[in-house]
Write a protein that holds these residues in place. Sequence first.
Motif, PDB file in Angstrom:
ATOM      1  N   VAL A 308      13.526 -24.648 -20.345  1.00 40.87           N
ATOM      2  CA  VAL A 308      12.382 -24.747 -19.432  1.00 40.87           C
ATOM      3  C   VAL A 308      11.457 -23.550 -19.650  1.00 40.87           C
ATOM      4  N   GLU A 309      10.257 -23.832 -20.136  1.00 38.49           N
ATOM      5  CA  GLU A 309       9.270 -22.760 -20.285  1.00 38.49           C
ATOM      6  C   GLU A 309       8.593 -22.490 -18.942  1.00 38.49           C
ATOM      7  N   CYS A 310       8.210 -21.250 -18.721  1.00 39.13           N
ATOM      8  CA  CYS A 310       7.529 -20.899 -17.473  1.00 39.13           C
ATOM      9  C   CYS A 310       6.497 -19.816 -17.747  1.00 39.13           C
ATOM     10  N   GLY A 311       5.778 -19.422 -16.708  1.00 37.64           N
ATOM     11  CA  GLY A 311       4.719 -18.430 -16.873  1.00 37.64           C
ATOM     12  C   GLY A 311       4.603 -17.542 -15.660  1.00 37.64           C
ATOM     13  N   VAL A 312       3.722 -16.538 -15.762  1.00 41.20           N
ATOM     14  CA  VAL A 312       3.431 -15.638 -14.650  1.00 41.20           C
ATOM     15  C   VAL A 312       1.925 -15.593 -14.460  1.00 41.20           C
ATOM     16  N   HIS A 313       1.477 -15.756 -13.231  1.00 38.39           N
ATOM     17  CA  HIS A 313       0.042 -15.722 -12.909  1.00 38.39           C
ATOM     18  C   HIS A 313      -0.219 -14.773 -11.743  1.00 38.39           C
ATOM     19  N   TYR A 314      -0.574 -13.536 -12.042  1.00 39.59           N
ATOM     20  CA  TYR A 314      -0.815 -12.934 -13.344  1.00 39.59           C
ATOM     21  C   TYR A 314      -0.171 -11.551 -13.359  1.00 39.59           C
ATOM     22  N   ILE A 315      -0.227 -10.863 -14.507  1.00 37.90           N
ATOM     23  CA  ILE A 315       0.112  -9.434 -14.495  1.00 37.90           C
ATOM     24  C   ILE A 315      -1.064  -8.717 -13.833  1.00 37.90           C
ATOM     25  N   PRO A 316      -0.863  -8.005 -12.726  1.00 38.99           N
ATOM     26  CA  PRO A 316      -1.985  -7.334 -12.063  1.00 38.99           C
ATOM     27  C   PRO A 316      -2.734  -6.427 -13.030  1.00 38.99           C
ATOM     28  N   LEU A 317      -4.041  -6.431 -12.913  1.00 35.70           N
ATOM     29  CA  LEU A 317      -4.879  -5.719 -13.877  1.00 35.70           C
ATOM     30  C   LEU A 317      -4.615  -4.218 -13.895  1.00 35.70           C
ATOM     31  N   HIS A 318      -4.196  -3.644 -12.760  1.00 35.58           N
ATOM     32  CA  HIS A 318      -3.997  -2.196 -12.724  1.00 35.58           C
ATOM     33  C   HIS A 318      -2.728  -1.766 -13.454  1.00 35.58           C
ATOM     34  N   LEU A 319      -1.911  -2.735 -13.875  1.00 34.31           N
ATOM     35  CA  LEU A 319      -0.710  -2.411 -14.644  1.00 34.31           C
ATOM     36  C   LEU A 319      -0.966  -2.454 -16.148  1.00 34.31           C
ATOM     37  N   SER A 328      -7.520   5.683 -14.003  1.00 32.85           N
ATOM     38  CA  SER A 328      -6.440   6.529 -13.451  1.00 32.85           C
ATOM     39  C   SER A 328      -5.737   5.829 -12.281  1.00 32.85           C
ATOM     40  N   LEU A 329      -5.374   4.578 -12.496  1.00 35.70           N
ATOM     41  CA  LEU A 329      -4.758   3.781 -11.443  1.00 35.70           C
ATOM     42  C   LEU A 329      -3.253   4.030 -11.383  1.00 35.70           C
ATOM     43  N   LYS A 330      -2.725   4.009 -10.176  1.00 34.92           N
ATOM     44  CA  LYS A 330      -1.294   4.204  -9.960  1.00 34.92           C
ATOM     45  C   LYS A 330      -0.631   2.853  -9.709  1.00 34.92           C
ATOM     46  N   ILE A 331       0.639   2.772 -10.031  1.00 36.00           N
ATOM     47  CA  ILE A 331       1.366   1.514  -9.920  1.00 36.00           C
ATOM     48  C   ILE A 331       1.396   0.987  -8.489  1.00 36.00           C
ATOM     49  N   ASN A 332       1.347   1.893  -7.500  1.00 32.94           N
ATOM     50  CA  ASN A 332       1.430   1.490  -6.089  1.00 32.94           C
ATOM     51  C   ASN A 332       0.067   1.361  -5.411  1.00 32.94           C
ATOM     52  N   ASN A 333      -1.009   1.424  -6.203  1.00 28.72           N
ATOM     53  CA  ASN A 333      -2.343   1.301  -5.602  1.00 28.72           C
ATOM     54  C   ASN A 333      -2.568  -0.061  -4.943  1.00 28.72           C
ATOM     55  N   TYR A 334      -1.915  -1.080  -5.463  1.00 24.02           N
ATOM     56  CA  TYR A 334      -2.101  -2.441  -4.951  1.00 24.02           C
ATOM     57  C   TYR A 334      -0.715  -3.025  -4.669  1.00 24.02           C
ATOM     58  N   PRO A 335      -0.126  -2.661  -3.529  1.00 26.84           N
ATOM     59  CA  PRO A 335       1.289  -2.957  -3.270  1.00 26.84           C
ATOM     60  C   PRO A 335       1.623  -4.444  -3.166  1.00 26.84           C
ATOM     61  N   ILE A 336       0.726  -5.242  -2.609  1.00 28.19           N
ATOM     62  CA  ILE A 336       1.032  -6.670  -2.466  1.00 28.19           C
ATOM     63  C   ILE A 336       1.019  -7.354  -3.832  1.00 28.19           C
ATOM     64  N   ALA A 337       0.028  -7.023  -4.644  1.00 28.85           N
ATOM     65  CA  ALA A 337      -0.022  -7.590  -5.991  1.00 28.85           C
ATOM     66  C   ALA A 337       1.194  -7.159  -6.804  1.00 28.85           C
ATOM     67  N   LEU A 338       1.601  -5.919  -6.638  1.00 29.89           N
ATOM     68  CA  LEU A 338       2.764  -5.412  -7.368  1.00 29.89           C
ATOM     69  C   LEU A 338       4.024  -6.152  -6.947  1.00 29.89           C
ATOM     70  N   GLN A 339       4.231  -6.290  -5.646  1.00 29.32           N
ATOM     71  CA  GLN A 339       5.420  -6.976  -5.156  1.00 29.32           C
ATOM     72  C   GLN A 339       5.431  -8.442  -5.588  1.00 29.32           C
ATOM     73  N   SER A 340       4.276  -9.091  -5.512  1.00 29.87           N
ATOM     74  CA  SER A 340       4.196 -10.490  -5.923  1.00 29.87           C
ATOM     75  C   SER A 340       4.489 -10.636  -7.404  1.00 29.87           C
ATOM     76  N   PHE A 341       3.917  -9.748  -8.210  1.00 29.31           N
ATOM     77  CA  PHE A 341       4.124  -9.815  -9.656  1.00 29.31           C
ATOM     78  C   PHE A 341       5.602  -9.711 -10.020  1.00 29.31           C
ATOM     79  N   GLN A 342       6.341  -8.938  -9.280  1.00 30.32           N
ATOM     80  CA  GLN A 342       7.754  -8.755  -9.572  1.00 30.32           C
ATOM     81  C   GLN A 342       8.587  -9.987  -9.228  1.00 30.32           C
TER      82      GLN A 342
END
Length: 373
Positions: A308-319, A328-342
Motif C-alpha cells: 500500500v503506497e501512501c503520502g504526506v500532505h505536507y512537510i511544513p515549509l519551515h522544516l 532562521s526558523l525554529k522547529i517549534n515555531n509552528y507547533p500545530i503544523a509540526l505535531q500534525s506532520f509527525q
Amino acid sequence: MKVAFSRYESGREEHGNVADVLDGENLNQVSKLEEEFAAYIGCKYALATSHGTSALHLAMLALDLKRGDKVVCSVNAFPNVAEVVRHFDAEPVFVDIEANNYNINLDLLEAYLEDNQSKKLKAVIVTHIAGVSVDLDRLYSIAKIYNVKIVEDASEALGALYRGKKIGSTGGHITCFNFSPHLKKNVCNGGMLVSDDDEIIERAKLLSNHAIVRDEDALEYIYDVVDIGNDYSMGELNAAYLRAQLVKQDSNIKRQQDIAKVYSDTLASTEHVTIPNMNNEEHPFSLYIIKVDKNRDSFALELKKAGVECGVHYIPLHLLSYYKSKYSLKINNYPIALQSFQQVLSLPIYASMSDEEVKFVCQKVKQIAKTRV
C-alpha cells in the motif's frame, strides 16, 4: 496485491480527444477547455497554463508582486506556494494551521494582519488541503478589512464545494488549479487560473504569452512587447486529455466520498489511528488523511512493504532547509503544523480504485495498527 497512491485515467473519451488533435481535426482544445472549465466552476474567466505551479506564478505576476513585498501563506503547503513568491524576491510569511483540517488558522492570520499592516503586504495564498476549504466568508471579510488579495491554491480542490458553490466561484481574487498535484501525478500536466476580476485576468492573459501585443490589422509577424511575461501556455494534447477528465470530475468525487465512507466505517475503532471528520458533506476526499499516533514513518514503511503506497500532505515549509536557513526558523515555531506532520498519513483514494483494493488497504492498516505498542 499492490495499491498505488494514485492512478491516472485513460478511457475512451481521453483517447478520442487526443486522436482528434493528432489527426489535425480539432486544434482548439485549449480554448474549449477554458470555456468548459469556467462553466463547470461557475466563474467568469479561466486561463489554462502548463502546470499548476505556472498558474500560481502567473497569479503573482498578475498581482504585480515585486521585490520586498510580502505574501502570507500556510506553513502546511507544497513548496511551490512559497517558491513562486521567492522567484520575485518577495517574502513568504508562514502561519500555523488548524489541527482538525490542516488548513491555515484564520485567527492567527487575522492577528498577523492586524499587527503588520503595510503597503508591502500584497496577498494571502490559502491552500485547500484535501479539497476542504477554510471559512471563506470570514477569509474574504478579513481580506477586505486589511486590503489584501486572496489567491486560493485549489490543487486538491477541483470540483470541491463551499456552501453549495464550487471552489473558484466563491469570491476570491484568483484561484489556481493543478491537474497533476503533488503525489497524484497525471499522465499529462496542466493548470488553470480562474478569476471574476476583469483587470486581473486581462493582465494574466497578457503576461502568459511574453506580454506580446499585436495589431489585428497588421501582419501576423508584427508584434510588440509591453511588459515582462513568460510562456505559460498549455499544449493542445494536454487540453484534449483534460477536457475528457473534467466531464468525469463530479462522478469521481462521488466515488471518492464512497471510498472515504468505507475507510471511515472500517477504521473507526482502530487503535492508534484517527480518521478524518465525515460530517462535512462537501468534503470531496481528494485526499484521505489519517493520523497515526505511534511512529508514523514506521507505519508508512510497513504499509509500503504490505503493498500500500501512501503520502504526506505536507512537510511544513519551515522544516525545509532553504526556508529554515533563509528565515532562521525554529522547529517549534509552528507547533500545530509540526505535531500534525509527525502523525498525518494520506491513504490511496481515487475513483478507479476497486472495492477489493479499498478492502485490502483497510485490512493492512488494521493489521499494522495492531502491532503498535
